[in-house]
Design a protein around this motif. Structure first.
Motif, PDB file in Angstrom:
ATOM      1  N   PRO A  55      -7.847   9.494 -29.848  1.00 53.29           N
ATOM      2  CA  PRO A  55      -7.928  10.892 -30.277  1.00 53.29           C
ATOM      3  C   PRO A  55      -7.384  11.819 -29.188  1.00 53.29           C
ATOM      4  N   PRO A  56      -7.032  13.063 -29.576  1.00 48.83           N
ATOM      5  CA  PRO A  56      -6.441  13.973 -28.583  1.00 48.83           C
ATOM      6  C   PRO A  56      -7.457  14.601 -27.651  1.00 48.83           C
ATOM      7  N   PHE A  57      -8.737  14.402 -27.878  1.00 51.49           N
ATOM      8  CA  PHE A  57      -9.788  14.963 -27.020  1.00 51.49           C
ATOM      9  C   PHE A  57     -10.983  14.028 -27.020  1.00 51.49           C
ATOM     10  N   ALA A  58     -11.806  14.119 -25.961  1.00 46.13           N
ATOM     11  CA  ALA A  58     -13.038  13.331 -25.924  1.00 46.13           C
ATOM     12  C   ALA A  58     -13.985  13.844 -27.003  1.00 46.13           C
ATOM     13  N   ASN A  59     -14.628  12.902 -27.723  1.00 47.70           N
ATOM     14  CA  ASN A  59     -15.503  13.310 -28.813  1.00 47.70           C
ATOM     15  C   ASN A  59     -16.673  12.345 -28.957  1.00 47.70           C
ATOM     16  N   SER A  60     -17.621  12.757 -29.745  1.00 47.01           N
ATOM     17  CA  SER A  60     -18.837  11.966 -29.922  1.00 47.01           C
ATOM     18  C   SER A  60     -18.656  10.911 -31.002  1.00 47.01           C
ATOM     19  N   SER A  61     -19.191   9.737 -30.775  1.00 48.09           N
ATOM     20  CA  SER A  61     -19.166   8.682 -31.784  1.00 48.09           C
ATOM     21  C   SER A  61     -20.477   8.629 -32.566  1.00 48.09           C
ATOM     22  N   MET A  62     -21.373   9.542 -32.288  1.00 51.71           N
ATOM     23  CA  MET A  62     -22.691   9.560 -32.938  1.00 51.71           C
ATOM     24  C   MET A  62     -23.112  10.992 -33.252  1.00 51.71           C
ATOM     25  N   ALA A  82     -22.274  21.568 -31.630  1.00 52.93           N
ATOM     26  CA  ALA A  82     -20.848  21.230 -31.723  1.00 52.93           C
ATOM     27  C   ALA A  82     -20.614  20.407 -32.976  1.00 52.93           C
ATOM     28  N   ALA A  83     -19.691  20.884 -33.827  1.00 52.76           N
ATOM     29  CA  ALA A  83     -19.386  20.183 -35.073  1.00 52.76           C
ATOM     30  C   ALA A  83     -17.926  19.750 -35.083  1.00 52.76           C
ATOM     31  N   ALA A  84     -17.643  18.704 -35.838  1.00 56.88           N
ATOM     32  CA  ALA A  84     -16.263  18.246 -35.983  1.00 56.88           C
ATOM     33  C   ALA A  84     -15.429  19.340 -36.630  1.00 56.88           C
ATOM     34  N   GLY A  85     -14.273  19.631 -36.027  1.00 56.36           N
ATOM     35  CA  GLY A  85     -13.408  20.668 -36.567  1.00 56.36           C
ATOM     36  C   GLY A  85     -13.889  22.069 -36.288  1.00 56.36           C
ATOM     37  N   GLY A  86     -14.869  22.202 -35.383  1.00 52.14           N
ATOM     38  CA  GLY A  86     -15.479  23.501 -35.130  1.00 52.14           C
ATOM     39  C   GLY A  86     -14.806  24.322 -34.066  1.00 52.14           C
ATOM     40  N   GLY A  87     -13.584  23.985 -33.695  1.00 48.22           N
ATOM     41  CA  GLY A  87     -12.878  24.789 -32.701  1.00 48.22           C
ATOM     42  C   GLY A  87     -13.034  24.238 -31.307  1.00 48.22           C
ATOM     43  N   PRO A  88     -12.722  25.078 -30.284  1.00 43.14           N
ATOM     44  CA  PRO A  88     -12.778  24.602 -28.886  1.00 43.14           C
ATOM     45  C   PRO A  88     -14.161  24.084 -28.520  1.00 43.14           C
ATOM     46  N   ALA A  89     -14.169  23.137 -27.589  1.00 42.82           N
ATOM     47  CA  ALA A  89     -15.448  22.562 -27.157  1.00 42.82           C
ATOM     48  C   ALA A  89     -16.315  23.622 -26.502  1.00 42.82           C
ATOM     49  N   THR A  90     -17.613  23.520 -26.773  1.00 42.97           N
ATOM     50  CA  THR A  90     -18.570  24.404 -26.113  1.00 42.97           C
ATOM     51  C   THR A  90     -18.773  23.944 -24.673  1.00 42.97           C
ATOM     52  N   VAL A  91     -19.540  24.730 -23.923  1.00 48.44           N
ATOM     53  CA  VAL A  91     -19.840  24.384 -22.537  1.00 48.44           C
ATOM     54  C   VAL A  91     -21.322  24.044 -22.448  1.00 48.44           C
ATOM     55  N   LEU A  92     -21.617  22.919 -21.837  1.00 49.94           N
ATOM     56  CA  LEU A  92     -23.003  22.493 -21.663  1.00 49.94           C
ATOM     57  C   LEU A  92     -23.527  23.031 -20.333  1.00 49.94           C
ATOM     58  N   ALA A  93     -24.530  23.897 -20.410  1.00 49.39           N
ATOM     59  CA  ALA A  93     -25.150  24.422 -19.180  1.00 49.39           C
ATOM     60  C   ALA A  93     -26.033  23.349 -18.573  1.00 49.39           C
ATOM     61  N   PRO A  94     -26.108  23.284 -17.252  1.00 51.31           N
ATOM     62  CA  PRO A  94     -26.984  22.284 -16.613  1.00 51.31           C
ATOM     63  C   PRO A  94     -28.423  22.430 -17.110  1.00 51.31           C
ATOM     64  N   GLY A  95     -29.092  21.275 -17.287  1.00 51.46           N
ATOM     65  CA  GLY A  95     -30.483  21.264 -17.691  1.00 51.46           C
ATOM     66  C   GLY A  95     -30.702  21.573 -19.159  1.00 51.46           C
ATOM     67  N   THR A  96     -29.605  21.513 -20.002  1.00 54.64           N
ATOM     68  CA  THR A  96     -29.743  21.747 -21.444  1.00 54.64           C
ATOM     69  C   THR A  96     -29.078  20.615 -22.209  1.00 54.64           C
ATOM     70  N   VAL A  98     -26.795  19.936 -26.064  1.00 55.89           N
ATOM     71  CA  VAL A  98     -26.078  20.529 -27.200  1.00 55.89           C
ATOM     72  C   VAL A  98     -26.142  19.548 -28.361  1.00 55.89           C
ATOM     73  N   ARG A  99     -26.607  20.061 -29.503  1.00 57.17           N
ATOM     74  CA  ARG A  99     -26.587  19.224 -30.711  1.00 57.17           C
ATOM     75  C   ARG A  99     -25.124  18.949 -31.085  1.00 57.17           C
ATOM     76  N   ILE A 100     -24.797  17.700 -31.386  1.00 57.67           N
ATOM     77  CA  ILE A 100     -23.398  17.335 -31.625  1.00 57.67           C
ATOM     78  C   ILE A 100     -23.292  16.398 -32.819  1.00 57.67           C
ATOM     79  N   MET A 101     -22.218  16.594 -33.595  1.00 57.00           N
ATOM     80  CA  MET A 101     -21.957  15.757 -34.760  1.00 57.00           C
ATOM     81  C   MET A 101     -20.856  14.739 -34.433  1.00 57.00           C
ATOM     82  N   THR A 102     -20.847  13.659 -35.189  1.00 57.27           N
ATOM     83  CA  THR A 102     -19.830  12.627 -34.997  1.00 57.27           C
ATOM     84  C   THR A 102     -18.435  13.235 -35.115  1.00 57.27           C
ATOM     85  N   GLY A 103     -17.590  12.971 -34.135  1.00 52.27           N
ATOM     86  CA  GLY A 103     -16.221  13.472 -34.137  1.00 52.27           C
ATOM     87  C   GLY A 103     -16.047  14.823 -33.492  1.00 52.27           C
ATOM     88  N   ALA A 104     -17.137  15.498 -33.137  1.00 50.40           N
ATOM     89  CA  ALA A 104     -17.023  16.819 -32.505  1.00 50.40           C
ATOM     90  C   ALA A 104     -16.559  16.678 -31.062  1.00 50.40           C
TER      91      ALA A 104
END
Length: 412
Positions: A55-62, A82-96, A98-104
């Motif tokens: 894939p063109p970017f790192a993404n979640s398999s789960m 973070a959802a698949a097809g949801g645009g640019p990747a979000t930023v994960l703040a330290p100590g938090t 991010v809910r993520i969908m497969t392919g996001a």
């Protein structure tokens, strides 16, 4: 210039005849086709250099939560989604987390994904007990294919290969053009299926059977009107057929009867290389060319026509596509019953193949006369019996050409 009439001469061996025919093969050109139309086509090149990562970017398999492994274990507030097809990747703040969908896309700063079933969620926070391996459930950019990498394609494009090309962003792909094979059936006795038969008439099986065989071999059939048993009419259609395709296949009119005209027509307007092969079924088989277009004259009996197509025309079509061999599987099979044959010819007997483990067996599919078409339809293999033998012996092993591997019965 037309050739001189050819004397009968000795019958060629099967291998000799096939070698001469393959010597006339000229590769067909290339065309671009939509991927939706690429199934079963032969790629113009089997090596393609990827222009992008897949894939063109790192993404979640789960489905789960993107985290920093250094923050685990412990409860983490959920800071985003973070959802698949949801645009640019979000930023994960330290100590938090991010809910993520497969392919996001994997949020910047995250280095692992924890599956949702391995977490507990309550009051806007997710609890993850225990450590998580770095890179867990993350598909990196180029995980499947990296830009600049050579992708090796199969000889024929199937569903997986087409999916690979689509994943690389290709809407079209260059393939070998399907060879145009012109089919000409001859005989006053032939009538189109669906028409009433008059005394002495039979239905034209060869036009349709050979058309199907041409398509199965990867070429495009072009059926001409049937030729009457008239030399001038046959010559006109042979000239027309040779100019309309890459190969002309004629059925009937190749033997020595008073109304068999293909040989003299070829000798007059083109070139006749040979017309007799030591093969059963199908001894009369003519090969030559008209204006540089190869012409193969097959016997008129449907079984002989289809078997000799398998042995000689199918390899020629594959050679035109840049492929080698006959494209069939071959196995040594033990014959369960004796079968008679002509000792002067190499026989290809219609058999039903079965397999128990690595042991292949062959039994007769029915009658072996060249007029008995049903036994060819019932067969899934052709058993090759060498020239010089008067019969195929039960208990002996012979080379089998596997026509339909899906119908081979497999025992315990």
């Amino acid at each position: 210039m037309a050739s001189e009439p050819m004397a009968p001469g000795p019958m060629l061996d099967v291998d000799q005849a096939r070698q001469r025919i393959l010597g006339a093969a000229h590769p067909v050109g290339v065309e671009a086709v939509e991927l939706a139309d690429a199934l079963g086509r032969v790629p113009a090149t089997r090596a393609y250099v990827a222009q992008t990562d897949v894939p063109p970017f790192a993404n979640s398999s789960m489905d789960g939560f993107a985290v920093r492994t250094a923050d685990l274990p412990g409860p983490l507030p959920i800071s985003g989604e973070a959802a698949a097809g949801g645009g640019p990747a979000t930023v994960l703040a330290p100590g938090t987390a991010v809910r993520i969908m497969t392919g996001a896309p994997l949020p910047a700063g995250a280095d692992a994904v924890v599956p949702v079933e391995e977490t507990e969620e309550a009051d806007g926070a997710v609890t993850i007990s225990g450590a998580v391996e770095l890179g867990a459930n993350v598909r990196g950019a180029g995980h499947d294919t990296r830009a600049g990498e050579t992708v090796c394609l199969p000889g024929v494009l199937g569903p997986a290969a087409i999916a690979i090309l689509a994943s690389l962003g290709l809407a079209t792909f260059e393939v070998r053009r399907r060879p145009r094979v012109v089919i000409l059936a001859t005989g006053d006795e032939l009538v189109s299926p669906g028409q009433p038969l008059q005394p002495g008439q039979i239905y034209d099986a060869n036009s349709f059977g050979l058309s199907a065989a041409v398509q199965e071999a990867g070429a495009e059939p072009i059926r001409l009107p049937r030729a009457a048993d008239d030399e001038a009419a046959l010559q006109e259609l042979v000239v027309r057929g040779a100019g309309a395709g890459d190969l002309l296949v004629v059925s009937g009119g190749v033997s020595v009867g008073r109304r068999d005209y293909l040989r003299p027509v070829l000798e007059r307007i083109g070139r006749l290389s040979f017309w007799r092969i030591a093969v059963q079924p199908g001894k009369p088989l003519a090969f030559g060319d008209v204006g540089g277009t190869p012409v193969i004259g097959l016997p008129g009996n449907p079984v002989s026509a289809l078997v000799t197509f398998e042995l000689f025309v199918r390899p020629l079509i594959r050679a035109m596509l840049g492929r080698s061999g006959d494209g069939r599987g071959h196995q040594q099979a033990l014959l369960t019953e004796p079968m008679d044959k002509d000792p002067d010819r190499q026989a290809y007997l219609r058999v039903v193949l079965s397999r128990q483990g690595e042991d292949w067996r062959a039994r007769p599919a029915g009658g072996q006369a060249s007029s008995q078409l049903r036994s060819l339809a019932a067969a899934n293999g052709l058993l090759t019996i060498p020239r010089g033998l008067a019969r195929a012996a039960a208990g002996e092993r012979y080379d089998a050409i596997i026509l339909d591997p899906t119908s081979v019965e497999v025992g315990g």
